[in-house]
Design a protein around this motif. Structure first.
Motif, PDB file in Angstrom:
ATOM      1  N   LEU A 188       2.001  10.753   3.714  1.00  0.00           N
ATOM      2  CA  LEU A 188       2.602   9.462   3.380  1.00  0.00           C
ATOM      3  C   LEU A 188       2.544   9.233   1.872  1.00  0.00           C
ATOM      4  N   GLY A 189       3.534   8.522   1.378  1.00  0.00           N
ATOM      5  CA  GLY A 189       3.534   8.151  -0.031  1.00  0.00           C
ATOM      6  C   GLY A 189       2.701   6.904  -0.231  1.00  0.00           C
ATOM      7  N   ILE A 190       1.488   7.082  -0.692  1.00  0.00           N
ATOM      8  CA  ILE A 190       0.560   5.958  -0.838  1.00  0.00           C
ATOM      9  C   ILE A 190       0.610   5.438  -2.266  1.00  0.00           C
ATOM     10  N   LYS A 191       0.914   4.170  -2.370  1.00  0.00           N
ATOM     11  CA  LYS A 191       0.977   3.496  -3.666  1.00  0.00           C
ATOM     12  C   LYS A 191      -0.413   3.058  -4.114  1.00  0.00           C
ATOM     13  N   SER A 192      -1.203   2.602  -3.130  1.00  0.00           N
ATOM     14  CA  SER A 192      -2.502   2.029  -3.464  1.00  0.00           C
ATOM     15  C   SER A 192      -3.485   2.249  -2.323  1.00  0.00           C
ATOM     16  N   LEU A 193      -4.496   3.059  -2.586  1.00  0.00           N
ATOM     17  CA  LEU A 193      -5.548   3.284  -1.599  1.00  0.00           C
ATOM     18  C   LEU A 193      -6.312   1.985  -1.338  1.00  0.00           C
ATOM     19  N   SER A 194      -6.485   1.195  -2.390  1.00  0.00           N
ATOM     20  CA  SER A 194      -7.168  -0.092  -2.216  1.00  0.00           C
ATOM     21  C   SER A 194      -6.340  -1.035  -1.338  1.00  0.00           C
ATOM     22  N   ALA A 239       0.792  -1.228   0.000  1.00  0.00           N
ATOM     23  CA  ALA A 239       0.000   0.000   0.000  1.00  0.00           C
ATOM     24  C   ALA A 239       0.826   1.282   0.000  1.00  0.00           C
ATOM     25  N   PHE A 240       2.086   1.215   0.462  1.00  0.00           N
ATOM     26  CA  PHE A 240       2.876   2.440   0.617  1.00  0.00           C
ATOM     27  C   PHE A 240       4.146   2.393  -0.212  1.00  0.00           C
ATOM     28  N   CYS A 241       4.549   3.571  -0.687  1.00  0.00           N
ATOM     29  CA  CYS A 241       5.648   3.687  -1.646  1.00  0.00           C
ATOM     30  C   CYS A 241       7.032   3.480  -1.047  1.00  0.00           C
ATOM     31  N   ASN A 242       7.335   4.195   0.026  1.00  0.00           N
ATOM     32  CA  ASN A 242       8.715   4.154   0.507  1.00  0.00           C
ATOM     33  C   ASN A 242       8.838   3.462   1.861  1.00  0.00           C
ATOM     34  N   LYS A 243      10.041   3.027   2.142  1.00  0.00           N
ATOM     35  CA  LYS A 243      10.329   2.235   3.336  1.00  0.00           C
ATOM     36  C   LYS A 243       9.997   2.980   4.623  1.00  0.00           C
ATOM     37  N   GLU A 244      10.306   4.261   4.696  1.00  0.00           N
ATOM     38  CA  GLU A 244      10.046   5.032   5.914  1.00  0.00           C
ATOM     39  C   GLU A 244       8.551   5.074   6.229  1.00  0.00           C
ATOM     40  N   ASP A 245       7.743   5.291   5.217  1.00  0.00           N
ATOM     41  CA  ASP A 245       6.293   5.328   5.415  1.00  0.00           C
ATOM     42  C   ASP A 245       5.765   3.953   5.816  1.00  0.00           C
TER      43      ASP A 245
END
Length: 172
Positions: A133-139, A89-95
């Motif tokens: 946060l860097g969200i890759k996928s809301l789903s 769901a999230f783009c980067n490691k920190e998030d």
């Protein structure tokens, strides 16, 4: 589903002995478990099932002829599934690390409502365009929330059970 070979394993612990069951299908393993439970005259015994809370396991437990029974989603399966879904769901490691840490903290302490509310807030913030946060996928966040909602009845206060090992065999 995940290109893995699935094998089903279970252990039944009684005061006298531990029985191990294994099968290449859920049905094979359940036949073995049922046989062991029948042989130890289990009707008046207590049953605690630690599992991944799959629907077929929960259906089996509900239909099991043991009066005093309890099912709990084991911490290992809960933690690993949350880690996997957060990773999607999230783009980067920190998030990912930030969300995992907060989410697992709530779940470890048995605060499933807070964990679900936290996920709902992440979704709302993303929809409102105010998420940091860097969200890759809301789903993907929805999938975590739905996973927890579906298994809410099987979540426990893992911290309390860990601190007092006796709670693994008592209803809380």
């Amino acid at each position: 589903k995940r290109d893995k070979i699935v094998h089903y394993n279970g252990a039944i612990k009684t005061a006298e002995q531990t029985y191990y069951c294994s099968g290449s299908t859920a049905a094979q393993m359940l036949y073995q478990v049922a046989s062991v439970l029948a042989s130890v005259n289990s009707y008046d015994k207590r049953l605690l099932v630690l599992s991944d809370a799959a629907t077929w396991i929960n259906n089996w437990i509900n239909g099991c002829g043991i009066k005093d029974k309890e099912a709990i989603l084991c911490w290992y399966h809960l933690r690993e599934r949350c880690r996997e879904l957060v990773g999607e769901a999230f783009c980067n490691k920190e998030d990912r690390d930030e969300v995992r840490k907060k989410l697992l903290k709530y779940l470890w302490r048995g605060n499933s409502d807070k964990a679900i509310a936290y996920l709902k807030k992440l979704i709302t913030d993303a929809e409102d365009g105010i998420s940091k946060l860097g969200i890759k996928s809301l789903s993907g966040i929805e999938a975590i929330k739905n996973y927890l909602i579906k298994r809410r009845a099987y979540l426990a206060d893992y911290q309390a059970r860990y601190k007092n090992i006796g709670l693994w065999t008592k209803k809380v």
